[in-house]
Motif scaffolding. Structure first.
Motif, PDB file in Angstrom:
ATOM      1  N   ALA B  27       0.809  -1.218   0.000  1.00  8.65           N
ATOM      2  CA  ALA B  27       0.000   0.000   0.000  1.00  8.65           C
ATOM      3  C   ALA B  27       0.849   1.278   0.000  1.00  8.65           C
ATOM      4  CB  ALA B  27      -0.971  -0.023   1.173  1.00  8.65           C
ATOM      5  N   PRO B  28       1.882   1.413   0.859  1.00  5.06           N
ATOM      6  CA  PRO B  28       2.692   2.637   0.810  1.00  5.06           C
ATOM      7  C   PRO B  28       3.374   2.840  -0.546  1.00  5.06           C
ATOM      8  CG  PRO B  28       3.150   1.433   2.814  1.00  5.06           C
ATOM      9  CD  PRO B  28       2.289   0.551   1.979  1.00  5.06           C
ATOM     10  N   ILE B  29       3.841   1.742  -1.153  1.00  2.00           N
ATOM     11  CA  ILE B  29       4.483   1.862  -2.461  1.00  2.00           C
ATOM     12  C   ILE B  29       3.484   2.413  -3.473  1.00  2.00           C
ATOM     13  CG2 ILE B  29       5.456   0.532  -4.381  1.00  2.00           C
ATOM     14  CD1 ILE B  29       6.695  -1.331  -2.275  1.00  2.00           C
ATOM     15  N   PHE B  30       2.285   1.891  -3.420  1.00  8.78           N
ATOM     16  CA  PHE B  30       1.243   2.334  -4.342  1.00  8.78           C
ATOM     17  C   PHE B  30       0.926   3.818  -4.134  1.00  8.78           C
ATOM     18  CE2 PHE B  30      -3.350   2.941  -5.118  1.00  8.78           C
ATOM     19  CZ  PHE B  30      -3.349   2.723  -6.495  1.00  8.78           C
ATOM     20  N   VAL B  31       0.729   4.182  -2.853  1.00  5.51           N
ATOM     21  CA  VAL B  31       0.364   5.571  -2.554  1.00  5.51           C
ATOM     22  C   VAL B  31       1.487   6.517  -2.968  1.00  5.51           C
ATOM     23  CG1 VAL B  31      -0.083   7.176  -0.661  1.00  5.51           C
ATOM     24  CG2 VAL B  31      -1.239   4.982  -0.711  1.00  5.51           C
ATOM     25  N   LEU B  32       2.732   6.143  -2.650  1.00  6.92           N
ATOM     26  CA  LEU B  32       3.851   7.024  -2.988  1.00  6.92           C
ATOM     27  C   LEU B  32       4.008   7.161  -4.502  1.00  6.92           C
ATOM     28  CD1 LEU B  32       6.464   6.022  -0.291  1.00  6.92           C
ATOM     29  CD2 LEU B  32       5.196   8.148  -0.468  1.00  6.92           C
ATOM     30  N   THR B  33       3.733   6.079  -5.219  1.00  7.03           N
ATOM     31  CA  THR B  33       3.808   6.163  -6.678  1.00  7.03           C
ATOM     32  C   THR B  33       2.773   7.143  -7.213  1.00  7.03           C
ATOM     33  OG1 THR B  33       4.357   3.825  -6.579  1.00  7.03           O
ATOM     34  CG2 THR B  33       3.948   4.747  -8.749  1.00  7.03           C
ATOM     35  N   MET B  34       1.561   7.035  -6.665  1.00  2.10           N
ATOM     36  CA  MET B  34       0.509   7.961  -7.088  1.00  2.10           C
ATOM     37  C   MET B  34       0.918   9.402  -6.783  1.00  2.10           C
ATOM     38  SD  MET B  34      -1.930   6.278  -8.461  1.00  2.10           S
ATOM     39  CE  MET B  34      -3.521   7.051  -8.355  1.00  2.10           C
ATOM     40  N   LEU B  35       1.460   9.624  -5.578  1.00  2.00           N
ATOM     41  CA  LEU B  35       1.877  10.972  -5.187  1.00  2.00           C
ATOM     42  C   LEU B  35       2.975  11.489  -6.109  1.00  2.00           C
ATOM     43  CD1 LEU B  35       1.873  10.808  -1.301  1.00  2.00           C
ATOM     44  CD2 LEU B  35       0.375  12.145  -2.763  1.00  2.00           C
ATOM     45  N   HIS B  36       3.840  10.575  -6.516  1.00  2.00           N
ATOM     46  CA  HIS B  36       4.910  10.976  -7.419  1.00  2.00           C
ATOM     47  C   HIS B  36       4.333  11.467  -8.741  1.00  2.00           C
ATOM     48  CE1 HIS B  36       8.586  10.887  -9.758  1.00  2.00           C
ATOM     49  NE2 HIS B  36       7.954  10.132 -10.639  1.00  2.00           N
ATOM     50  N   PHE B  37       3.333  10.777  -9.234  1.00  2.00           N
ATOM     51  CA  PHE B  37       2.715  11.200 -10.488  1.00  2.00           C
ATOM     52  C   PHE B  37       2.051  12.560 -10.339  1.00  2.00           C
ATOM     53  CE2 PHE B  37       2.554   6.601 -11.853  1.00  2.00           C
ATOM     54  CZ  PHE B  37       3.472   6.807 -12.877  1.00  2.00           C
ATOM     55  N   PHE B  39       2.499  15.027  -7.761  1.00  2.00           N
ATOM     56  CA  PHE B  39       3.280  16.185  -7.335  1.00  2.00           C
ATOM     57  C   PHE B  39       4.708  16.175  -7.863  1.00  2.00           C
ATOM     58  CE2 PHE B  39       0.020  15.861  -4.034  1.00  2.00           C
ATOM     59  CZ  PHE B  39      -0.522  17.119  -4.181  1.00  2.00           C
ATOM     60  N   GLY B  40       5.058  15.153  -8.612  1.00  2.00           N
ATOM     61  CA  GLY B  40       6.434  15.042  -9.094  1.00  2.00           C
ATOM     62  C   GLY B  40       6.808  16.205 -10.009  1.00  2.00           C
ATOM     63  N   ASN B  41       8.094  16.559 -10.020  1.00  2.00           N
ATOM     64  CA  ASN B  41       8.545  17.690 -10.840  1.00  2.00           C
ATOM     65  C   ASN B  41       8.793  17.237 -12.268  1.00  2.00           C
ATOM     66  OD1 ASN B  41       8.463  19.672  -8.913  1.00  2.00           O
ATOM     67  ND2 ASN B  41      10.507  19.165  -8.152  1.00  2.00           N
ATOM     68  N   GLU B  42       7.747  17.245 -13.045  1.00  2.00           N
ATOM     69  CA  GLU B  42       7.975  16.924 -14.440  1.00  2.00           C
ATOM     70  C   GLU B  42       8.584  18.180 -15.085  1.00  2.00           C
ATOM     71  OE1 GLU B  42       3.935  17.107 -16.524  1.00  2.00           O
ATOM     72  OE2 GLU B  42       3.407  16.287 -14.563  1.00  2.00           O
ATOM     73  N   LEU B 149      -2.506  25.704  -4.609  1.00  2.00           N
ATOM     74  CA  LEU B 149      -1.525  24.726  -5.027  1.00  2.00           C
ATOM     75  C   LEU B 149      -2.134  23.334  -4.994  1.00  2.00           C
ATOM     76  CD1 LEU B 149       1.507  24.593  -5.769  1.00  2.00           C
ATOM     77  CD2 LEU B 149       1.895  23.891  -3.425  1.00  2.00           C
ATOM     78  N   PHE B 150      -2.834  23.067  -3.887  1.00  2.00           N
ATOM     79  CA  PHE B 150      -3.432  21.748  -3.771  1.00  2.00           C
ATOM     80  C   PHE B 150      -4.545  21.568  -4.779  1.00  2.00           C
ATOM     81  CE2 PHE B 150      -1.632  21.407   0.595  1.00  2.00           C
ATOM     82  CZ  PHE B 150      -0.833  20.338   0.272  1.00  2.00           C
ATOM     83  N   ARG B 151      -5.207  22.674  -5.068  1.00  2.00           N
ATOM     84  CA  ARG B 151      -6.243  22.574  -6.098  1.00  2.00           C
ATOM     85  C   ARG B 151      -5.622  22.167  -7.419  1.00  2.00           C
ATOM     86  NH1 ARG B 151     -11.242  26.353  -6.613  1.00  2.00           N
ATOM     87  NH2 ARG B 151      -9.767  27.693  -7.638  1.00  2.00           N
ATOM     88  N   ALA B 152      -4.484  22.778  -7.673  1.00  2.00           N
ATOM     89  CA  ALA B 152      -3.788  22.421  -8.897  1.00  2.00           C
ATOM     90  C   ALA B 152      -3.394  20.951  -8.847  1.00  2.00           C
ATOM     91  CB  ALA B 152      -2.559  23.294  -9.076  1.00  2.00           C
ATOM     92  N   GLY B 153      -2.965  20.524  -7.661  1.00  2.00           N
ATOM     93  CA  GLY B 153      -2.582  19.137  -7.482  1.00  2.00           C
ATOM     94  C   GLY B 153      -3.745  18.202  -7.713  1.00  2.00           C
ATOM     95  N   SER B 154      -4.872  18.531  -7.080  1.00  2.00           N
ATOM     96  CA  SER B 154      -6.018  17.650  -7.227  1.00  2.00           C
ATOM     97  C   SER B 154      -6.492  17.642  -8.664  1.00  2.00           C
ATOM     98  CB  SER B 154      -7.140  18.088  -6.298  1.00  2.00           C
ATOM     99  OG  SER B 154      -7.550  19.380  -6.625  1.00  2.00           O
ATOM    100  N   CYS B 155      -6.290  18.763  -9.335  1.00  2.00           N
ATOM    101  CA  CYS B 155      -6.633  18.847 -10.733  1.00  2.00           C
ATOM    102  C   CYS B 155      -5.802  17.836 -11.517  1.00  2.00           C
ATOM    103  CB  CYS B 155      -6.352  20.257 -11.226  1.00  2.00           C
ATOM    104  SG  CYS B 155      -7.284  20.679 -12.657  1.00  2.00           S
ATOM    105  N   ARG B 156      -4.537  17.741 -11.105  1.00  2.00           N
ATOM    106  CA  ARG B 156      -3.671  16.803 -11.787  1.00  2.00           C
ATOM    107  C   ARG B 156      -4.073  15.362 -11.502  1.00  2.00           C
ATOM    108  NH1 ARG B 156       2.591  18.090 -11.422  1.00  2.00           N
ATOM    109  NH2 ARG B 156       2.078  20.192 -10.736  1.00  2.00           N
TER     110      ARG B 156
END
Lengths: 241, 185
Positions: B27-37, B39-42, B149-156
């Protein structure tokens, strides 16, 4: 007849949960090396009484003495083996791991531990299923494993709350034979039951109904006093009167 | 002794219990992967418009490949393109003073644009006595805080789900907010 040591005495024990009185002025003496049966219908207070004996629960009034020591006391915990009505086993561990855990709680280690585990598992005929997960056990097997755990640390008093529920007649027979063996080695066994024919195998019986001890005596005494052929009839006479 | 026995038992139980192991590791791996997608710095290449930027400054600027430059003759067309989201911001010179106008609805885009401009304009960052660039926003402001910022995040996150479930054909027609238009595009 040699003089028998008194090992448990219950003096004027009453227990109530709120307004509900579960035990009412119970006086009882249990002697060393006997099989004592507590007989009564469900809800009579058998388990509650047994819990006062083990020190798991405190009576509202009255005292319980084990080996002349007032209960509850931590010193006597290692001399009591208690098997509860519902199995307290770790289902995701194997039988052996369960036994190892409980024996470590009792301070059994190394060779002693392995020896006791083989002994008790032989007694309840579960030696072949030692490495099975408890979740794969049948109800009767779980009962037997609980019994094995209660006997692990060679207690002087064995308190068994409905030990033969869900166990087939053949096995019940062999478990009772085991009880006789334990008794001969000087262990006191207290058994609660609501199965009347099982009660006949006990040395002495205490009949409980609605929290009152309605009769105590050997099975023969009880039958003679009521002019009945079976314990069941005797129970009906005491209870219905 | 009892503590050791207890610890052994609990560890054994955890190892046997597949669900606990799943929650503990997968579960943590999954959640962190999602977070990376999310909030990650593309790496983002800002699209910047130049309006009336003097030739000499453009020559001094280190344009490189990090930004896409469009040159405009007047500010009006630049503003229209900015509103249409063809560019993320534009640099305009009123006399000698540089001014930046940003679209401003996505803080990460605004940030990337500003960062590029600050790097590219040597005089702005190096000289202390130089007057600072004035910054204007078409939407939002520089005080766009965590909430936006979080709105932008949730948008993503929303965009990610759209991508995952391959339903980008959903047309969002709402135009009250830049975000929504961005998604629809």
């Amino acid at each position: 007849m040699q003089k028998i040591e008194e090992c448990i005495s219950i003096n004027h024990v009453s227990k109530s949960f709120g307004k509900q009185q579960v035990l009412e002025d119970i006086n009882l003496k249990i002697f060393e090396g006997e099989i004592f049966g507590l007989l009564g219908p469900s809800g009579a207070g058998k388990t509650t009484l047994v819990k006062q004996l083990t020190g798991l629960d405190l009576p509202t009034s009255g005292e319980v003495y084990l080996f002349q020591k007032k209960m509850p006391t931590l010193k006597l915990i290692n001399s009591i083996g208690y098997m509860a009505q519902s199995d307290a086993l770790y289902e995701d561990l194997t039988a052996k791991e369960n036994l190892q855990f409980f024996s470590e709680l009792y301070g059994l280690k190394g060779k002693d531990q392995t020896r006791r585990i083989t002994e008790v598992m032989d007694l309840v005929q579960l030696s072949d299923d030692l490495t099975k997960l408890v979740s794969n056990y049948s109800g009767g097997m779980k009962r037997r494993l609980s019994l094995a755990i209660a006997m692990l640390h060679e207690p002087k008093i064995l308190i068994l709350d409905e030990p033969t529920v869900g166990i087939d007649p053949v096995l019940r027979q062999s478990i009772w034979e085991a009880f006789d063996l334990l008794k001969q080695s000087g262990i006191t066994i207290i058994v609660t039951t609501h199965v009347m024919d099982e009660a006949e195998k006990c040395d002495r019986l205490g009949m409980i109904r609605d929290g009152r001890l309605i009769a105590i005596g050997t099975t023969r005494e009880l039958k003679e006093q009521t002019n009945s052929k079976t314990i069941e009839e005797a129970f009906l006479v005491y209870g219905g009167a | 002794m009892r503590v050791i026995a207890l610890t052994k038992r609990i560890l054994r139980q955890i190892v046997r219990d597949k669900r606990t192991m799943g929650l503990l590791i997968v579960a943590p791996i999954f959640v962190l992967t999602m977070l990376h997608f999310v909030f990650g710095n593309e790496e983002y290449t800002p699209e910047i418009g130049f309006v009336k930027v003097p030739e000499i400054i453009v020559q001094q600027m280190d344009v490189g490949d990090d930004a896409k430059i469009t040159t405009y003759d007047n500010e009006k067309t630049a503003k229209e393109d900015l509103a249409a989201r063809k560019i993320d911001g534009y640099l305009v010179f009123e006399g000698n003073n540089p001014a930046v106008v940003l679209e401003g609805s996505d803080p990460s885009v605004s940030g990337a644009t500003m960062k590029w401009l600050q790097n590219a304009l040597p005089s702005v960052s190096k000289n202390d006595n130089e007057q600072l660039m004035s910054i204007e926003y078409l939407h939002g402001s520089s005080e766009m805080g965590m909430f936006r910022l979080f709105r932008a995040g949730s948008c993503r996150i929303f965009r990610l789900f759209l991508r995952v479930f391959n339903c980008r054909s959903i047309v969002l027609t709402g135009t009250y907010n830049g975000h929504v238009r961005k998604i629809a595009r």
